[in-house]
Every structure is written in C-alpha cells, then in structure tokens.
Design an enzyme around this catalytic site. Structure first.
Site, mmCIF file in Angstrom:
data_model
loop_
_atom_site.group_PDB
_atom_site.id
_atom_site.type_symbol
_atom_site.label_atom_id
_atom_site.label_comp_id
_atom_site.label_asym_id
_atom_site.label_seq_id
_atom_site.Cartn_x
_atom_site.Cartn_y
_atom_site.Cartn_z
ATOM 1 C CG HIS A 215 35.504 45.888 44.390
ATOM 2 N ND1 HIS A 215 36.078 45.795 43.134
ATOM 3 C CD2 HIS A 215 34.395 45.116 44.344
ATOM 4 C CE1 HIS A 215 35.356 45.000 42.371
ATOM 5 N NE2 HIS A 215 34.324 44.583 43.069
ATOM 6 C CG ASP A 217 39.835 45.415 43.114
ATOM 7 O OD1 ASP A 217 38.973 45.871 43.881
ATOM 8 O OD2 ASP A 217 40.058 44.190 43.006
ATOM 9 C CG ASP A 250 32.504 43.348 39.468
ATOM 10 O OD1 ASP A 250 32.554 43.900 40.577
ATOM 11 O OD2 ASP A 250 32.909 42.185 39.275
ATOM 12 C CD GLU A 284 35.285 41.525 45.200
ATOM 13 O OE1 GLU A 284 34.455 40.619 45.452
ATOM 14 O OE2 GLU A 284 35.663 41.778 44.036
ATOM 15 C CD GLU A 285 36.655 41.734 40.750
ATOM 16 O OE1 GLU A 285 36.610 40.495 40.893
ATOM 17 O OE2 GLU A 285 35.682 42.414 40.415
ATOM 18 C CG ASP A 313 30.430 44.919 49.487
ATOM 19 O OD1 ASP A 313 30.569 45.805 48.621
ATOM 20 O OD2 ASP A 313 31.355 44.146 49.800
ATOM 21 C CG HIS A 597 34.760 39.088 36.406
ATOM 22 N ND1 HIS A 597 35.096 38.232 37.429
ATOM 23 C CD2 HIS A 597 34.526 40.288 36.995
ATOM 24 C CE1 HIS A 597 35.066 38.884 38.579
ATOM 25 N NE2 HIS A 597 34.713 40.140 38.326
#
Length: 626
Positions: A215, A217, A250, A284-285, A313, A597
């Site tokens: 992803h 984002d 990520d 996705e986030e 994935d 994160h």
C-alpha cells in the site's frame, strides 16, 4: 527527486510452525472461493469453532502477538536444513542443542526452494544486488518515496471530493520517473484514480496469476511528536545504516522492493510463463475501502472468482531469533483476526446537577465498562489449533525455550490436565500470548457531558474487538449482550442490541443501545491451506532459500512458522480471489527501528535489500514450481 530533497547529501554514499493441511473445514477444502468481500454481504462458512488453526507469537520487545497455524495432516519427512547454500536437497543437520522429540512429526519443514530453470538468472541478480552502486540507487529510490507524505486519514472523503488525496498523484509521478521500464513495459491500470494495478502477462494463459500487494499510504505523523524524530519524519534520510521516515517500514519498503524486483527481472530479459499482478492500494491505514476495496472489484471482474493462484501482501512477523541465536524463525501469517467496534450508548433523564440521581448517565456507563472489562473472552488452547501446534513446534526446535513448557507440550498430547496447565503457563510466560488465545476487547473512546452543572442526557463508549479465529462476530455480540443485560436489569435500563429489543429493565432508569459503531464488523479471515501441494509450500521454501543464502548466514537452520495476524490488511478484500492468502514482510526483526506507526520509524538499508532478494526468488519460484 533531487538530492536536496532526498537527504543523501548528508552522507558519503561511497563510504514457525509448519503443518501442511488442506483445511479443518470440508468446505474450505473443496471450494476455492466461498467468501464475499467483507462489508459486502459477507457470508460465513458456518460455526467458526470448526476453524481452530495456525496461531501463535514470536515474542520480542516491540512485536505484536501472532498465532501459529497448522495441523497433524502428515508425518514429518523433512528436517530443517542448514548450510550456507541452502539448496533443495542439501544435507540436513541437527538444530542446535535441542534434538527433535518423539513429537517432531507435528512440525514438518519444507526444503529450501530455488529455481533450477532460472538458476543462471538468479545467480546474475544475486551479483547485481550485492553491488554497492545498485544498493545506493535502491536506497535512494526508497528515500524519495518516503519523502512524499501520502498520509491516510480516517475521515477522508471520496476520491475526487477530498483534496487530501491529491498527494498520491505526486507519488505516482515519482514512481513512474524512478521505474520507467516497469511502467512502460507492464500493463498499468489506475483504479479509483490512485489505485495501481500492474499486469505482467505470462506465456501460459492457463496458469492462474500470482498477485502481490502493498500500500502507498502511511499513518499520519502527530505534529506534536515531530521534534522527537532523530531525523524529520519525511526526510527519507539515509545515515549510512538506516533509512529514516514514515513509511520506511510500513509499507513503502514493500512497494519499492517489489518495483525493484520487477525492474531487475525486466532488465535481464526475463519473460514469465505465469502471469504476475501487483496491486497497490492507497488507504490501507484507514479502511482500505476506496483503495483495495475498489481494486478487488476490478480484479474479480478481470480474473473471476477464484481466479488468482496466490496472494502475497504485507504482514507477518518478519524473521529473527527469539528463542536463541542458533535457529531463525520466519513468521508469515496465514489468517487475520476478525474485527468489531461495539458502541454503547446510554440515554437518561437530564436536569440540574444540584439535584442528581443516584447514578448519572456517566455513572451508568462506567458500571457497564467495569463489567465488560471484568468479563474478558475465554482463552482457548485446543489440540490441532494454531496456538497449540505452534507451541509443539517451538518445544521441538527452539534452543532456548522454558523447560516447563517443553514438558507440558509433550504431556499435553494425551493429557487434558497438562493441556489446561500449558494454556495458563503460556500466558504467564508470554503475557502478550493472552491476546492470541482470546478475542480481545479495549474501551478506546468515551463521550459524555456538555456542562458541569447539567446532567448528561446522552453518553457513549466504543469497545474495539479483535475476534479470535475460533470465534465470530455473532458469538462476540452474544457475549456482549450477556454481560450488559444483568447490569442494565440492576439499574432498570432497557436494552436495544443491534436493532433488536432485549429483555432487561423497564427503562425507567434510561435506555442502552448497542450497535456496530462504524459498520466495519469483519469475520475472522479464511485460513490459508498448507497441504503438501498447496502454494504455501512455494512461499515457505522461498523464505528458507533466501535466508539460508543471505550474506553472513550462520544459523543451524530456519523454521518457517505461520501465524495469525492480529491487525487487518488489504487482503480483507481479496477473499473472493483465492483461498491462498499469505501476509509476510521479509525483514529481520532487528532491521526495523522502533516499529511502525510511531516516532523514528526506520529500516536498516542492507536488511531491506533482502526484501528485494526474496521477492525476486519468489517470482522465479512461482513461475517454475507453482
């Protein structure tokens, strides 16, 4: 991107448990696709308590817990392979100080898998990836992608209406400029404006395609924490060891590694027999609805239900040595927990706070919250289920593992008492393991009251749940009602649960409403099969081959130990495409700085190169062995 933006000007650039099974559910074993996309008329396959499979965790300081996965479907016919080359057919040797026990048949391991038909190409790319010039160019490509702040917010409006999506156009421009050969050679489709689907047509049209995903984002950076970063969060700064910035781990690391692998194969003239597809979502986030949700519809229309052989994935627990330096455990995830946010809303009579009732609406809500937290979901350790099987695996192969657990694991094969003792001992020894064995609940949001001298008339709380693989949304809702109703009855509150009135108090004390807070209820995912001839074996063999041929590899062996993922990925939208879905990020646990994160997200540059090596071998192995 220019060097002024990249951060490169600041440094001298010269200077698990393996149990192949078909599935414990006959429906899973016979039907390639029985699941609709979540939130789009999902239908379950029946009682989820028939799906105890493949769970557990590799414990490290900042890891999340996961669940291993397996079954006792066939005896162990292979051993863990050591040696620098790790080729298929290499001589097996014992794993460290722990000899296999009489129960080692619960943890068979695939052999390392390397392409034979494309052996010369693989060898050539290994030389390319080892070159300093190539590596510095790769680092710069990831750095440039990190600099583009493609943040994903929970309140984003539709694409085309919310201007915050427009930053993704800048990322697309960057990717096309950085990887021109990829975007000029492969068929490129943009889905819902910012979703990217790359299609590399193979010569064998009858072979089902392989889908790889990542992803674009990232989670937003909290402005108040910006000064806490070693280097600015969107600097992409490379300090000679680490590439710093939001998304470095990520998930722009997977995005850029995949494009590097494609580009390198194209440069060498590789033409696949099997079709390969890449899907890059962009939210996705937050929810994945506009990105992967739209891409899934496109892929189903293009390839049909069950039209994909295998999906890979992000996710999993990477690889590392949590049980002693002698053995490496790699941890792909073969399933995900389910999800439900339950909103508790209480309405009660208002008035002046100088004449309060015995319990205000906030007090009533507090009583409910206390009762909910006092009644957690039961932990379960079941023979043949994931946590149990993974525990057996670690008891056999982990050099440094508590002897008490090793003994209990052996005895639990036949003793129910030992099984219960093992369950409790696991949670005691590994506290995070409790989140693996049960459906978790966390009260994360509370609202109530508007003025200090006015009794609150409406208050609410939201309880976040991650649903264990052996449970379901319906079972969770039933448990929640069972906990709430006695409290409501005591305080004479009426109860409406998910649109239905439930027998409780008269309502004189107020009214309780239970609901799916955001309409995002999600069943636990289907579990990827691990049979001897299932696509999983190609992935597991590729992991072993990549690790065993890595520079500096000196472990006694590699254990590939599939897990349950506690969080959800874009794969929640791909259930209709295949039952073979694997979530895995090929990074060592020590090659990610401070996790994802949070502040100071970073990836070790040389460790990230291993992601490119892995994806290259994976493509070549799928083309030859799948």
């Amino acid at each position: 991107m220019s060097s002024e933006k990249s951060g490169f000007e600041h440094h001298d650039l010269k200077d698990a448990y393996i149990l192949p099974l078909t599935a414990s559910s006959p429906e899973l074993a016979t039907n390639p696709v029985l699941y609709e996309r979540p939130n789009l008329n999902y239908r379950s396959l029946g009682p989820r308590n028939k799906l105890f499979q493949r769970l557990f965790l590799l414990v490290s300081a900042l890891c999340v817990a996961y669940i291993g996965y397996g079954s006792l479907s066939r005896p162990c016919t292979t051993s863990i392979h050591g040696g620098k080359q790790g080729t298929t057919g290499s001589t097996a040797k014992p794993l460290g100080p722990v000899p296999p026990s009489e129960h080692s048949d619960v943890c068979p391991q695939p052999k390392a898998l390397r392409p034979s038909k494309h052996a010369a190409l693989e060898a050539q790319l290994e030389r390319v990836y080892a070159g300093e010039t190539y590596r510095l160019q790769a680092y710069k490509a990831l750095s440039g992608a990190v600099q583009i702040p493609t943040e994903s917010y929970d309140d984003l409006g539709p694409v085309g209406e919310d201007s915050r999506w427009e930053i993704f156009a800048q990322l697309h421009e960057y990717l096309e400029e950085t990887f021109p050969r990829v975007f000029e050679t492969l068929n490129v489709t943009k889905v819902n404006t910012y979703g990217i689907v790359l299609h590399w047509q193979g010569s064998e049209e009858s072979a089902l395609p392989v889908l790889m995903a990542a992803h674009q984002d990232v989670v937003p950076v909290e402005p108040a924490t910006a000064d806490e970063w070693v280097h600015p969060p969107y600097s992409g700064f490379y300090d000679g060891e680490w590439i710093w910035g939001r998304g470095s781990g990520d998930d722009k690391s997977d995005l850029i590694a995949g494009l590097h692998a494609i580009d390198a194969l194209l440069e060498q003239g590789f033409q696949p027999e099997r079709t390969f597809v890449w899907a890059y979502g962009f939210d996705e986030e937050s929810s994945g609805r506009q990105g992967a949700g739209s891409i899934a519809v496109y892929l189903e229309e293009t390839y049909g239900l069950g039209g994909i052989a295998l999906v890979l994935d992000e996710g999993g627990g990477a690889y590392g040595t949590p049980y002693g330096e002698d053995v490496i455990f790699a941890v792909p995830s073969l399933s995900e927990k389910g999800y439900l946010d339950v909103k508790i809303e209480i309405t009660a009579q208002g008035g002046h706070s100088s004449v309060p009732p015995k319990h205000t609406a906030i007090g009533l809500l507090s009583a409910l919250v206390v009762e909910i937290e006092s009644n957690p979901h039961e932990a379960a350790l079941i023979r043949g289920g994931g946590p149990y099987n993974y525990t057996q695996c670690t008891a056999v192969y982990a050099p440094e593992y508590p002897e008490r657990l090793r003994r209990l694991a052996r005895d639990s094969v036949e003793s129910d008492g030992a099984l219960e003792e093992l369950r409790d001992a696991l949670m005691e020894e590994f506290p995070r393991f409790e989140a693996v064995l049960r459906t978790t609940q966390a009260v994360d949001l509370v609202q109530g009251g508007v003025k200090v001298n006015a009794l609150p008339e409406k208050v609410s709380a939201v309880v976040n749940h991650r649903i264990a693989e052996h449970s379901s949304v319906a079972e969770l809702k039933e448990h929640f009602i069972d906990v709430v109703v006695p409290v409501a009855t005591h305080f004479n509150l009426s109860v409406e649960a998910y649109g239905q009135n439930v027998s409780a108090g008269s309502g004189k004390g107020g009214h309780v409403i239970l609901s799916d807070a955001f309409g995002t209820g999600l069943e636990p995912s289907p579990v990827t099969p691990m049979g001897e001839n299932d696509p999983y074996q190609v992935l597991a063999g590729t992991i072993k081959a990549t690790i065993e041929t890595a520079e500096g590899y000196d472990a006694s062996g590699v254990v590939v130990a599939p897990l349950l993922q506690l969080g959800n990925t874009d794969t929640r939208y791909y259930w209709n495409l295949t039952r073979n879905i694997i979530r895995y990020k090929h990074l060592r646990d020590i090659d990610r700085f401070n996790g994802a994160h949070t502040v100071n997200e970073a990836v070790r540059a040389t460790g990230w190169i291993e992601s490119i090596r892995f994806l290259t071998k994976f493509i070549l192995n799928c083309d030859e062995h799948l």
